[in-house]
Scaffold this active site. Structure first.
Site, PDB file in Angstrom:
ATOM      1  N   GLY A  49       0.894  -1.274   0.177  1.00  0.00           N
ATOM      2  CA  GLY A  49       0.016   0.055  -0.172  1.00  0.00           C
ATOM      3  C   GLY A  49       1.002   1.199   0.052  1.00  0.00           C
ATOM      4  O   GLY A  49       0.273   2.345  -0.366  1.00  0.00           O
ATOM      5  N   ASP A 105       1.159   3.188   4.628  1.00  0.00           N
ATOM      6  CA  ASP A 105       0.007   3.817   4.077  1.00  0.00           C
ATOM      7  C   ASP A 105      -1.097   4.349   5.025  1.00  0.00           C
ATOM      8  O   ASP A 105      -1.430   5.644   5.212  1.00  0.00           O
ATOM      9  CB  ASP A 105      -0.766   2.963   2.813  1.00  0.00           C
ATOM     10  CG  ASP A 105      -1.221   1.525   3.488  1.00  0.00           C
ATOM     11  OD1 ASP A 105      -0.972   1.354   4.578  1.00  0.00           O
ATOM     12  OD2 ASP A 105      -1.807   0.821   2.497  1.00  0.00           O
ATOM     13  N   ASP A 108      -4.295   2.540  11.299  1.00  0.00           N
ATOM     14  CA  ASP A 108      -5.881   2.036  11.774  1.00  0.00           C
ATOM     15  C   ASP A 108      -5.767   1.468  13.074  1.00  0.00           C
ATOM     16  O   ASP A 108      -5.641   2.272  14.052  1.00  0.00           O
ATOM     17  CB  ASP A 108      -6.218   1.048  10.711  1.00  0.00           C
ATOM     18  CG  ASP A 108      -7.672   0.601  10.953  1.00  0.00           C
ATOM     19  OD1 ASP A 108      -8.168   1.326  11.801  1.00  0.00           O
ATOM     20  OD2 ASP A 108      -8.294  -0.216  10.265  1.00  0.00           O
ATOM     21  N   PHE A 157     -13.432   3.062   4.613  1.00  0.00           N
ATOM     22  CA  PHE A 157     -12.341   2.057   3.952  1.00  0.00           C
ATOM     23  C   PHE A 157     -12.215   2.997   2.546  1.00  0.00           C
ATOM     24  O   PHE A 157     -12.996   3.335   1.504  1.00  0.00           O
ATOM     25  CB  PHE A 157     -13.243   0.767   3.531  1.00  0.00           C
ATOM     26  CG  PHE A 157     -11.945  -0.283   2.773  1.00  0.00           C
ATOM     27  CD1 PHE A 157     -11.257  -0.821   3.805  1.00  0.00           C
ATOM     28  CD2 PHE A 157     -12.106  -0.097   1.628  1.00  0.00           C
ATOM     29  CE1 PHE A 157     -10.096  -1.390   3.069  1.00  0.00           C
ATOM     30  CE2 PHE A 157     -10.904  -1.001   0.945  1.00  0.00           C
ATOM     31  CZ  PHE A 157     -10.032  -1.764   1.967  1.00  0.00           C
ATOM     32  N   VAL A 158     -10.789   3.441   2.357  1.00  0.00           N
ATOM     33  CA  VAL A 158     -10.533   4.294   1.220  1.00  0.00           C
ATOM     34  C   VAL A 158      -9.541   3.336   0.222  1.00  0.00           C
ATOM     35  O   VAL A 158      -8.930   2.338   0.821  1.00  0.00           O
ATOM     36  CB  VAL A 158      -9.743   5.333   1.636  1.00  0.00           C
ATOM     37  CG1 VAL A 158     -10.555   6.024   2.760  1.00  0.00           C
ATOM     38  CG2 VAL A 158      -8.438   5.056   2.639  1.00  0.00           C
ATOM     39  N   ARG A 170      -5.170   0.306  -6.678  1.00  0.00           N
ATOM     40  CA  ARG A 170      -3.859   1.101  -6.396  1.00  0.00           C
ATOM     41  C   ARG A 170      -3.642   1.961  -7.453  1.00  0.00           C
ATOM     42  O   ARG A 170      -2.816   3.242  -7.096  1.00  0.00           O
ATOM     43  CB  ARG A 170      -2.844  -0.033  -6.242  1.00  0.00           C
ATOM     44  CG  ARG A 170      -2.883  -1.076  -5.269  1.00  0.00           C
ATOM     45  CD  ARG A 170      -1.604  -1.773  -4.962  1.00  0.00           C
ATOM     46  NE  ARG A 170      -2.043  -3.190  -4.400  1.00  0.00           N
ATOM     47  CZ  ARG A 170      -2.022  -3.412  -2.858  1.00  0.00           C
ATOM     48  NH1 ARG A 170      -2.037  -2.139  -2.200  1.00  0.00           N
ATOM     49  NH2 ARG A 170      -2.398  -4.350  -2.404  1.00  0.00           N
TER      50      ARG A 170
HETATM   51  P1  5GP Z   1      -3.375  -1.691  11.200  1.00  0.00           P
HETATM   52  O1  5GP Z   1      -2.585  -2.759  11.280  1.00  0.00           O
HETATM   53  O2  5GP Z   1      -2.812  -0.251  11.771  1.00  0.00           O
HETATM   54  O3  5GP Z   1      -4.868  -2.050  11.867  1.00  0.00           O
HETATM   55  O4  5GP Z   1      -3.884  -1.634   9.747  1.00  0.00           O
HETATM   56  C1  5GP Z   1      -3.161  -0.879   8.838  1.00  0.00           C
HETATM   57  C2  5GP Z   1      -3.087  -1.630   7.561  1.00  0.00           C
HETATM   58  O5  5GP Z   1      -4.163  -1.710   7.274  1.00  0.00           O
HETATM   59  C3  5GP Z   1      -2.798  -0.500   6.577  1.00  0.00           C
HETATM   60  O6  5GP Z   1      -1.408  -0.892   5.993  1.00  0.00           O
HETATM   61  C4  5GP Z   1      -3.461  -1.145   5.443  1.00  0.00           C
HETATM   62  O7  5GP Z   1      -2.672  -1.791   4.596  1.00  0.00           O
HETATM   63  C5  5GP Z   1      -4.753  -1.769   5.783  1.00  0.00           C
HETATM   64  N1  5GP Z   1      -6.015  -0.714   5.790  1.00  0.00           N
HETATM   65  C6  5GP Z   1      -6.363   0.054   7.135  1.00  0.00           C
HETATM   66  N2  5GP Z   1      -7.527   0.750   6.598  1.00  0.00           N
HETATM   67  C7  5GP Z   1      -7.723   0.764   5.151  1.00  0.00           C
HETATM   68  C8  5GP Z   1      -8.201   1.303   4.253  1.00  0.00           C
HETATM   69  O8  5GP Z   1      -9.108   2.313   4.522  1.00  0.00           O
HETATM   70  N3  5GP Z   1      -8.182   0.965   2.841  1.00  0.00           N
HETATM   71  C9  5GP Z   1      -7.217   0.167   2.603  1.00  0.00           C
HETATM   72  N4  5GP Z   1      -7.124  -0.179   1.303  1.00  0.00           N
HETATM   73  N5  5GP Z   1      -6.272  -0.502   3.436  1.00  0.00           N
HETATM   74  C10 5GP Z   1      -6.639  -0.220   4.951  1.00  0.00           C
HETATM   75 MG    MG Z   2      -0.546  -2.273   4.777  1.00  0.00          MG
END
Ligand code: 5GP
Ligand code: MG
Length: 183
Positions: A49, A105, A108, A157-158, A170
């Site tokens: 990402g 990217d 979350d 979700f983006v 992408r």
């Molecule tokens: P975390 O481990 O912080 O929960 O999630 C981070 C990862 O989840 C990011 O690197 C990304 O790949 C994915 N992610 C989280 N939210 C989104 C979103 O809204 N869209 C997309 N495409 N990926 C997301």
């Molecule tokens: Mg990621």
């Protein structure tokens, strides 16, 4: 066509370019202050990402630096919620004594950044910082920190600008949400 799946554009390409430029300038200034010419700088982007963000960001950094790609998977295929995290490639070796910046990217739940950070810390880098293009602001959850944050976004979700849904979108130049029927 990909564009017919788009619901709304959150950040268009010009807005992204401006923000990435100022983020790059900020990182460049900090690196300039924190390192000297004999120091090793390595950026560690989390695939896939962060690739478009990385490509734009590094061209604002005049320092001599290296890139060490790593790959994790938190979403599986068509899911849009975070599942168990698996590391799909080894952390670049010998980060010890180096100035490391992790690039991702989206921040979350923080699981990805936490996991990667703690593995890198075991190698005793000279410094470790984190940079994310976006951070999700979610009610009733403590705000997670990164050293550099491009945009704070709502809990949606983006896709686009490197971010995918089921590995598609992408290549969209803007950051957007998808129509419900495209998910
Ligand atoms: P975390 O481990 O912080 O929960 O999630 C981070 C990862 O989840 C990011 O690197 C990304 O790949 C994915 N992610 C989280 N939210 C989104 C979103 O809204 N869209 C997309 N495409 N990926 C997301
Ligand atoms: Mg990621």
């Amino acid at each position: 066509m990909m564009h017919s799946d788009i619901d709304k554009i959150l950040y268009d390409r010009n807005t992204i370019a401006k923000r990435v430029t100022s983020l790059g300038q900020e990182i460049a200034r900090d690196l300039e202050a924190a390192t000297d010419h004999s120091d090793e700088i390595i950026l560690v982007p989390i695939l896939t990402g962060s690739i478009v963000f990385l490509a734009d960001l590094i061209r604002h950094l005049p320092q001599k630096l290296r890139i060490g790609l790593i790959s994790v998977r938190s979403y599986h295929g068509r899911s849009t919620t975070s599942k168990d995290l698996s590391l799909r490639s080894d952390i670049p070796p010998s980060l010890g004594g180096k100035h490391v910046i992790i690039i991702d990217d989206i921040l979350d739940t923080g699981k990805t950044l936490n996991t990667v950070s703690s593995i890198i810390k075991e190698q005793n880098p000279a410094s470790l910082r984190t940079c994310v293009l976006m951070r999700k602001i979610i009610k009733d959850r403590p705000l997670l920190e990164a050293d550099y944050i491009g945009f704070d976004i709502p809990d949606e979700f983006v896709v686009g600008y490197g971010l995918d849904y089921d590995d598609y979108y992408r290549n969209l130049p803007d950051i957007a949400t998808l129509r419900p029927d495209a998910l």
